[in-house]
Design a protein around this motif. Structure first.
Motif, short mmCIF file in Angstrom:
data_model
loop_
_atom_site.label_atom_id
_atom_site.label_comp_id
_atom_site.label_asym_id
_atom_site.label_seq_id
_atom_site.Cartn_x
_atom_site.Cartn_y
_atom_site.Cartn_z
N LEU A 33 -14.11 -15.24 -12.15
CA LEU A 33 -12.95 -14.38 -12.41
C LEU A 33 -12.86 -13.28 -11.36
O LEU A 33 -11.76 -12.95 -10.88
CB LEU A 33 -13.06 -13.76 -13.81
N GLY A 34 -14.00 -12.71 -10.98
CA GLY A 34 -14.02 -11.68 -9.94
C GLY A 34 -13.48 -12.20 -8.62
O GLY A 34 -12.71 -11.52 -7.93
N ILE A 35 -13.86 -13.42 -8.27
CA ILE A 35 -13.40 -14.04 -7.01
C ILE A 35 -11.90 -14.36 -7.08
O ILE A 35 -11.13 -14.03 -6.17
CB ILE A 35 -14.20 -15.32 -6.70
N LEU A 36 -11.48 -15.01 -8.18
CA LEU A 36 -10.09 -15.45 -8.31
C LEU A 36 -9.10 -14.28 -8.33
O LEU A 36 -8.07 -14.32 -7.64
CB LEU A 36 -9.92 -16.27 -9.59
N ILE A 37 -9.41 -13.24 -9.13
CA ILE A 37 -8.51 -12.10 -9.21
C ILE A 37 -8.40 -11.41 -7.85
O ILE A 37 -7.31 -11.02 -7.42
CB ILE A 37 -8.96 -11.10 -10.30
N SER A 38 -9.54 -11.26 -7.16
CA SER A 38 -9.54 -10.63 -5.84
C SER A 38 -8.73 -11.44 -4.84
O SER A 38 -7.93 -10.89 -4.07
CB SER A 38 -10.98 -10.47 -5.33
N LEU A 39 -8.92 -12.75 -4.87
CA LEU A 39 -8.22 -13.63 -3.94
C LEU A 39 -6.71 -13.59 -4.16
O LEU A 39 -5.93 -13.38 -3.22
CB LEU A 39 -8.75 -15.05 -4.10
N ILE A 40 -6.29 -13.76 -5.42
CA ILE A 40 -4.86 -13.80 -5.74
C ILE A 40 -4.19 -12.45 -5.47
O ILE A 40 -3.09 -12.37 -4.90
CB ILE A 40 -4.64 -14.25 -7.20
N SER A 41 -4.86 -11.37 -5.89
CA SER A 41 -4.30 -10.02 -5.70
C SER A 41 -4.15 -9.70 -4.21
O SER A 41 -3.13 -9.13 -3.80
CB SER A 41 -5.19 -8.98 -6.37
N THR A 42 -5.15 -10.06 -3.42
CA THR A 42 -5.10 -9.80 -1.98
C THR A 42 -3.99 -10.59 -1.31
O THR A 42 -3.26 -10.09 -0.45
CB THR A 42 -6.45 -10.15 -1.31
N TYR A 43 -3.84 -11.84 -1.73
CA TYR A 43 -2.81 -12.70 -1.15
C TYR A 43 -1.42 -12.08 -1.35
O TYR A 43 -0.65 -11.95 -0.40
CB TYR A 43 -2.87 -14.10 -1.78
N PHE A 44 -1.12 -11.71 -2.59
CA PHE A 44 0.21 -11.18 -2.88
C PHE A 44 0.41 -9.77 -2.31
O PHE A 44 1.54 -9.42 -1.92
CB PHE A 44 0.46 -11.19 -4.39
N ALA A 45 -0.66 -8.97 -2.24
CA ALA A 45 -0.54 -7.62 -1.67
C ALA A 45 -0.24 -7.69 -0.18
O ALA A 45 0.65 -6.98 0.32
CB ALA A 45 -1.82 -6.84 -1.93
N THR A 46 -0.96 -8.55 0.54
CA THR A 46 -0.70 -8.69 1.98
C THR A 46 0.67 -9.31 2.23
O THR A 46 1.37 -8.93 3.17
CB THR A 46 -1.79 -9.55 2.65
N GLN A 47 1.05 -10.26 1.37
CA GLN A 47 2.35 -10.91 1.51
C GLN A 47 3.48 -9.89 1.37
O GLN A 47 4.49 -9.95 2.08
CB GLN A 47 2.49 -11.99 0.43
N ARG A 48 3.29 -8.93 0.47
CA ARG A 48 4.31 -7.91 0.25
C ARG A 48 4.53 -7.08 1.52
O ARG A 48 5.66 -6.83 1.93
CB ARG A 48 3.89 -7.00 -0.90
N PHE A 49 3.43 -6.65 2.15
CA PHE A 49 3.55 -5.82 3.35
C PHE A 49 4.00 -6.63 4.55
O PHE A 49 4.64 -6.10 5.47
CB PHE A 49 2.22 -5.10 3.64
N LEU A 50 3.68 -7.92 4.56
CA LEU A 50 4.14 -8.78 5.64
C LEU A 50 5.66 -8.97 5.59
O LEU A 50 6.31 -9.14 6.63
CB LEU A 50 3.45 -10.15 5.56
N ASN A 51 6.21 -8.92 4.40
CA ASN A 51 7.64 -9.14 4.23
C ASN A 51 8.48 -7.86 4.37
O ASN A 51 9.71 -7.93 4.38
CB ASN A 51 7.92 -9.77 2.86
N LEU A 52 7.82 -6.71 4.45
CA LEU A 52 8.55 -5.44 4.58
C LEU A 52 9.06 -5.24 6.00
O LEU A 52 8.42 -5.67 6.97
CB LEU A 52 7.65 -4.27 4.20
N ARG A 53 10.21 -4.58 6.12
CA ARG A 53 10.68 -4.17 7.44
C ARG A 53 9.88 -2.95 7.88
O ARG A 53 9.29 -2.24 7.07
CB ARG A 53 12.17 -3.82 7.38
N THR A 54 9.88 -2.67 9.18
CA THR A 54 9.08 -1.57 9.72
C THR A 54 9.48 -0.23 9.11
O THR A 54 8.60 0.59 8.77
CB THR A 54 9.27 -1.49 11.26
N ASP A 55 10.76 0.01 8.92
CA ASP A 55 11.21 1.28 8.36
C ASP A 55 10.84 1.45 6.88
O ASP A 55 10.76 2.56 6.36
CB ASP A 55 12.71 1.46 8.54
#
Length: 292
Positions: free
Chosen positions: A266-288
Motif C-alpha cells: 500500500l505504501g508503494i502503490l499510494i506513493s506511485l499513483i500520487s506521484t504520477y498524478f502530481a507530476t502530470q498536473r504540473f506537466l500540463n500547466l502553462r508557465t504563467d
C-alpha cells in the motif's frame, strides 16, 4: 554565498523528504491497526462471547458419580469450551472475597450449592442455542437449576454485529482519508520543484523522462515509510499480545504476514499513483500558471 544557498536547498529537500516519510508512516500505521481490527473482529468477538458462563447448580442429593459423569459429559460436548466444578465451599470463599466479609458467620450455614460452570464455544453463544442447552441440562434429575445472564447474551450478540459493521465503515473512511493525506504530502513535495519540471519540459525532455526520477524517489520514500509503519505495528502487536494474551494474535502468523505485506504494498502503490498524478498536473500547466 553559493555554498550557503546549496546547504539551504539541501536542508529544505531533507525536510521535505522527512515530512513525506513521516506522513506515510503515520497513515500506514493507522491503516495497519484498522486492518488488524478488521481481521481480528471475529476473534475478539469470540473472546468476549466465551466469557459467558452457564452455572449448573446441583441438588444436595446428587451423587458424586453423577456429578463426575455430568462434568465429563459437559466437557466433551461440542458446545463446551471449558467445564469447571465448583464446590459450595469454594463458592462461599469466592463470595466472601467479593463482599469483603464471611456471610456464613451470620447465617451459621452455607446456603450455596455445588455447581459446574460451563463456558461455551463462541458459535453457540446466542439466545436460542443457549436456551436449548440450558433446557437439555436442566432435564437431568440431579440438576437443581441452570442459570445464565440472558439479557447479557442478547446484548452481546447485538453489539458484536453493530461493532463489526462500524469497524468496516470506519476502515473504508480512514483508507480514503489516508490516501488523501499521503497524496497531499507528495503533491506539496513536488510543488516545490514545479519550476524544475517546467524547465526540463521546455528544453525537450519527455513527460516519461521527467516523471521517472520523481516516481522512483517517492516510491523509495513510500517503502521507507511503510517499513517504519511496520516496525511501529510490530511494537503495538507485541504490547497488545502482552496485555491481552487470550486474543491469541500470534496464533495465526499467516494473517500477520499478509497484513504487513499489505501495508508495504500500500505504501508503494499510494506513493506511485500520487506521484504520477502530481507530476502530470504540473506537466500540463502553462508557465504563467506555475505562480498560482
Amino acid at each position: 554565498m553559493g555554498q550557503s544557498f546549496e546547504q539551504y536547498q539541501k536542508r529544505k529537500l531533507i525536510s521535505s523528504y522527512f515530512s513525506v516519510v513521516l506522513s506515510i508512516a503515520l497513515v500506514l500505521f493507522l491503516l495497519g491497526i484498522l486492518g488488524l481490527l478488521v481481521l481480528n473482529t471475529k476473534k475478539m468477538a469470540d473472546h468476549f462471547k466465551e466469557q459467558i458462563t452457564i452455572s449448573v447448580f446441583l441438588k444436595e442429593s446428587a451423587k458424586e458419580v453423577e456429578i463426575d459423569q455430568l462434568q465429563k459429559g459437559l466437557a466433551m460436548a461440542e458446545y463446551t469450551k471449558k467445564a469447571t466444578y465448583v464446590s459450595k465451599e469454594e463458592a462461599a470463599e469466592k463470595h466472601a472475597e467479593e463482599i469483603g466479609e464471611n456471610f456464613m458467620e451470620f447465617l451459621g450455614y452455607n446456603p450455596l450449592k455445588n455447581s459446574i460452570d460451563v463456558n461455551l464455544n463462541a458459535d453457540f453463544v446466542s439466545p436460542e442455542k443457549i436456551t436449548e442447552i440450558a433446557e437439555e441440562i436442566a432435564a437431568k434429575s440431579y440438576v437443581d437449576e441452570v442459570s445464565y445472564d440472558e439479557p447479557l447474551v442478547g446484548l452481546l450478540n447485538d453489539n458484536v454485529k453493530k461493532i463489526s459493521l462500524w469497524i468496516l465503515v470506519a476502515s473504508g473512511i480512514f483508507t480514503f482519508i489516508a490516501v488523501l493525506l499521503i497524496n497531499s504530502s507528495i503533491r506539496l513535495s513536488i510543488y516545490s520543484k514545479r519550476f524544475i519540471i517546467k524547465t526540463m519540459q521546455m528544453v525537450g525532455a519527455t513527460k516519461t523522462f521527467i516523471r521517472r526520477p520523481f516516481i522512483w524517489t517517492n516510491v523509495k520514500l513510500g517503502m521507507l515509510g511503510a517499513f517504519i509503519a511496520m516496525l511501529a505495528l510490530a511494537g503495538a502487536l507485541y504490547y497488545i499480545n502482552l496485555n491481552f494474551p487470550d486474543l491469541g494474535l500470534f496464533k495465526d502468523p499467516t494473517i500477520l504476514i499478509l497484513l504487513f505485506f499489505a501495508v508495504f504494498v500500500l505504501g508503494i502503490l499510494i506513493s506511485l499513483i500520487s506521484t504520477y498524478f502530481a507530476t502530470q498536473r504540473f506537466l500540463n500547466l502553462r508557465t504563467d500558471e506555475l505562480y498560482y
